[in-house]
Design a protein around this motif. Structure first.
Motif, PDB file in Angstrom:
ATOM      1  N   ARG A 210      -1.766   7.464  -7.193  1.00 46.34           N
ATOM      2  CA  ARG A 210      -0.797   8.051  -6.693  1.00 46.34           C
ATOM      3  C   ARG A 210      -1.054   8.964  -5.782  1.00 46.34           C
ATOM      4  NH1 ARG A 210       2.194   7.394 -11.439  1.00 46.34           N
ATOM      5  NH2 ARG A 210       1.439   9.235 -12.740  1.00 46.34           N
ATOM      6  N   GLY A 211      -2.351   9.610  -5.564  1.00 43.29           N
ATOM      7  CA  GLY A 211      -2.981  10.201  -4.616  1.00 43.29           C
ATOM      8  C   GLY A 211      -3.123   9.704  -3.171  1.00 43.29           C
ATOM      9  N   SER A 212      -3.311  10.663  -2.359  1.00 39.20           N
ATOM     10  CA  SER A 212      -3.324  10.047  -0.870  1.00 39.20           C
ATOM     11  C   SER A 212      -4.804  10.079  -0.269  1.00 39.20           C
ATOM     12  CB  SER A 212      -2.449  10.952  -0.072  1.00 39.20           C
ATOM     13  OG  SER A 212      -2.960  12.292  -0.175  1.00 39.20           O
ATOM     14  N   ASP A 213      -5.522  10.566  -0.577  1.00 37.02           N
ATOM     15  CA  ASP A 213      -6.963  10.698  -0.348  1.00 37.02           C
ATOM     16  C   ASP A 213      -7.705   9.211  -0.864  1.00 37.02           C
ATOM     17  OD1 ASP A 213      -6.524  12.826   1.138  1.00 37.02           O
ATOM     18  OD2 ASP A 213      -7.281  14.346  -0.694  1.00 37.02           O
ATOM     19  N   GLU A 214      -8.653   9.031  -0.097  1.00 38.51           N
ATOM     20  CA  GLU A 214      -9.694   7.936  -0.528  1.00 38.51           C
ATOM     21  C   GLU A 214     -10.599   8.477  -1.799  1.00 38.51           C
ATOM     22  OE1 GLU A 214     -13.253   5.332   1.389  1.00 38.51           O
ATOM     23  OE2 GLU A 214     -11.382   5.146   2.321  1.00 38.51           O
ATOM     24  N   LEU A 215     -10.487   7.435  -2.749  1.00 42.61           N
ATOM     25  CA  LEU A 215     -11.213   7.664  -3.860  1.00 42.61           C
ATOM     26  C   LEU A 215     -12.620   7.957  -3.534  1.00 42.61           C
ATOM     27  CD1 LEU A 215      -9.372   5.329  -6.346  1.00 42.61           C
ATOM     28  CD2 LEU A 215      -8.733   7.666  -5.830  1.00 42.61           C
ATOM     29  N   ASP A 216     -13.455   8.816  -4.352  1.00 41.51           N
ATOM     30  CA  ASP A 216     -14.961   8.738  -4.160  1.00 41.51           C
ATOM     31  C   ASP A 216     -15.492   8.060  -5.210  1.00 41.51           C
ATOM     32  OD1 ASP A 216     -14.648  10.382  -6.831  1.00 41.51           O
ATOM     33  OD2 ASP A 216     -14.895  12.126  -5.571  1.00 41.51           O
ATOM     34  N   GLU A 217     -16.818   8.133  -5.025  1.00 40.16           N
ATOM     35  CA  GLU A 217     -17.456   7.059  -5.973  1.00 40.16           C
ATOM     36  C   GLU A 217     -17.152   7.400  -7.397  1.00 40.16           C
ATOM     37  OE1 GLU A 217     -22.228   6.172  -6.717  1.00 40.16           O
ATOM     38  OE2 GLU A 217     -21.664   7.333  -5.046  1.00 40.16           O
ATOM     39  N   MET A 218     -17.130   8.478  -7.759  1.00 36.10           N
ATOM     40  CA  MET A 218     -16.510   8.992  -9.410  1.00 36.10           C
ATOM     41  C   MET A 218     -15.408   8.242  -9.648  1.00 36.10           C
ATOM     42  SD  MET A 218     -18.255  12.607 -10.393  1.00 36.10           S
ATOM     43  CE  MET A 218     -17.612  12.350 -11.871  1.00 36.10           C
TER      44      MET A 218
ATOM     45  N   GLU B 265       0.892  -1.143   0.023  1.00 37.93           N
ATOM     46  CA  GLU B 265      -0.030   0.055   0.033  1.00 37.93           C
ATOM     47  C   GLU B 265       1.064   1.301   0.081  1.00 37.93           C
ATOM     48  OE1 GLU B 265      -2.593  -0.320   3.347  1.00 37.93           O
ATOM     49  OE2 GLU B 265      -3.305  -2.182   2.755  1.00 37.93           O
ATOM     50  N   GLN B 266       1.984   1.281   0.402  1.00 43.21           N
ATOM     51  CA  GLN B 266       3.132   2.417   0.412  1.00 43.21           C
ATOM     52  C   GLN B 266       4.011   2.231  -0.626  1.00 43.21           C
ATOM     53  OE1 GLN B 266       2.018   4.266   2.978  1.00 43.21           O
ATOM     54  NE2 GLN B 266       0.646   2.742   3.552  1.00 43.21           N
ATOM     55  N   ARG B 267       3.718   1.301  -1.592  1.00 43.70           N
ATOM     56  CA  ARG B 267       4.754   1.382  -2.810  1.00 43.70           C
ATOM     57  C   ARG B 267       4.063   1.653  -3.976  1.00 43.70           C
ATOM     58  NH1 ARG B 267       7.565  -4.111  -2.431  1.00 43.70           N
ATOM     59  NH2 ARG B 267       8.378  -3.610  -4.643  1.00 43.70           N
ATOM     60  N   ASP B 268       4.899   2.227  -5.030  1.00 45.88           N
ATOM     61  CA  ASP B 268       4.173   2.465  -6.408  1.00 45.88           C
ATOM     62  C   ASP B 268       4.918   1.437  -7.395  1.00 45.88           C
ATOM     63  OD1 ASP B 268       2.623   4.464  -5.458  1.00 45.88           O
ATOM     64  OD2 ASP B 268       4.385   5.906  -5.907  1.00 45.88           O
TER      65      ASP B 268
END
Length: 353
Positions: A287-295, A181-184
């Motif tokens: 690559r973002g940090s916030d939880e993805l919203d429904e869209m 979860e912390q790696r790309d």
């Protein structure tokens, strides 16, 4: 995913009317649950109450509830015992079947805490009802109870070593899953190794313990373990597919929950590594940090499929099933037990939750 006919041909089974997966699971439930309840009776009242809630035996207030677990691992242990030693070996596998179910429950209790999951089997998870500390402690107790199940058996030394090695592999797999979860830069080889530990290790142990209970011998036991481990990777692949495309009404989890938390599941990693335009768009989204919203979740779902993640995971699950069946063939199983294992394997690939 149609695999039943191919699986039955591969087994060359002489059985005229193989049992359904539902019948195999029902038999395992009927035989194993009394022994599991007896194990719970040895726990303190508070721990027994929480463990029974997690098992689905009662609600948070202790009122009887309808169970929803499938008991796949106990069924695999018993089917492998039947495959390795015939019907007479099934009863000897009951402690092993209980032990692997207790370890499975231990892992789920801890996973729900680590992942922050609030639903399990269509109802609130233990940590949300009783607390994080309680969920962790009950999981710990169930792990020790699993070892106790095996410690008094004639094959105790071998069985305990098999189970504890599987738990170590399971924890290593879970560690990798959390670290991803912390790696790309997670690649597919790493992700598949994680799945073999996190999910394959316990299914492999269930199958090996069933064979050990039947006195199959080291070479056959190794092959039953390989059958279970390969089946476990297929199980994880299907689980990851359901985590994205499963019906919430059936899975008991919110739609796209794995994507919302940017989980690097197997289809996602396959998509990210595809080198396509869709994979690059998915990478930017991840690559973002916030939880993805429904869209965002809807877009990510489309991108994983467009980048080939869904197709790769489906194909890899079928390949792992074929590898599992090759290992089972090599173990030279009894016909009835082999037929039971075939329908359980098909159930894993065709399940909807």
């Amino acid at each position: 995913m149609e695999t039943r006919a191919a699986t039955n041909v591969r087994l060359n089974s002489a059985a005229q009317t193989p049992r359904s997966a539902e019948a195999v699971l029902a038999e395992a439930h009927r035989i194993v649950q009394p022994a599991q309840r007896a194990a719970f009776e040895k726990l303190t009242a508070e721990i027994r109450h929480v463990a029974g809630y997690h098992a689905g035996w009662w609600d948070a207030q202790g009122r009887p509830a309808e169970e929803s677990g499938k008991a796949v691992r106990p069924a695999l242990a018993m089917a492998c015992a039947r495959a390795a030693g015939g019907d007479a070996a099934v009863e000897a596998a009951v402690p092993a079947a209980v032990a692997v179910e207790l370890v499975h429950d231990f892992s789920l209790l801890h996973d729900d805490v680590m992942d922050g999951d609030e639903l399990r089997r269509h109802r609130p998870t233990v940590w949300t009802v009783f607390g994080v500390g309680q969920a962790i402690l009950v999981g710990d107790v169930l792990l020790t109870a699993a070892v106790q199940q095996l410690s008094t058996q004639p094959t105790a030394g071998t069985a305990v070593r098999t189970l504890t090695a599987a738990v170590q592999d399971l924890c290593a797999g879970q560690w990798a899953d959390v670290a991803f979860e912390q790696r790309d830069d997670v690649d597919l080889a790493e992700c598949l190794a994680m799945a073999e530990g996190k999910t394959g290790a316990l299914l492999g142990a269930a199958c090996e313990l069933g064979a050990i209970s039947a006195g199959a011998g080291e070479q056959a036991e190794d092959r039953y373990r390989e059958f279970g481990r390969q089946l476990g990777v297929a199980f994880q692949l299907v689980d990851d597919l359901l985590g994205i495309w499963g019906d919430p009404a059936v899975t008991g989890k919110p739609a796209g929950s794995d994507l919302a938390s940017r989980k690097r599941s197997l289809p996602v990693v396959a998509a990210l590594r595809s080198g396509t335009k869709a994979s690059r768009r998915l990478g930017r989204l991840y690559r973002g940090s916030d939880e993805l919203d429904e869209m965002d979740v809807a877009q990510a779902t489309e991108l994983v499929e467009a980048a080939g993640g869904r197709n790769w995971a489906t194909t890899e699950a079928e390949r792992r099933l074929a590898a599992a069946m090759d290992a089972l063939h090599a173990a030279r199983p009894h016909t009835d037990g082999a037929a039971d294992l075939a329908v359980l394997a098909d159930l894993i690939l065709q399940r909807e939750h």
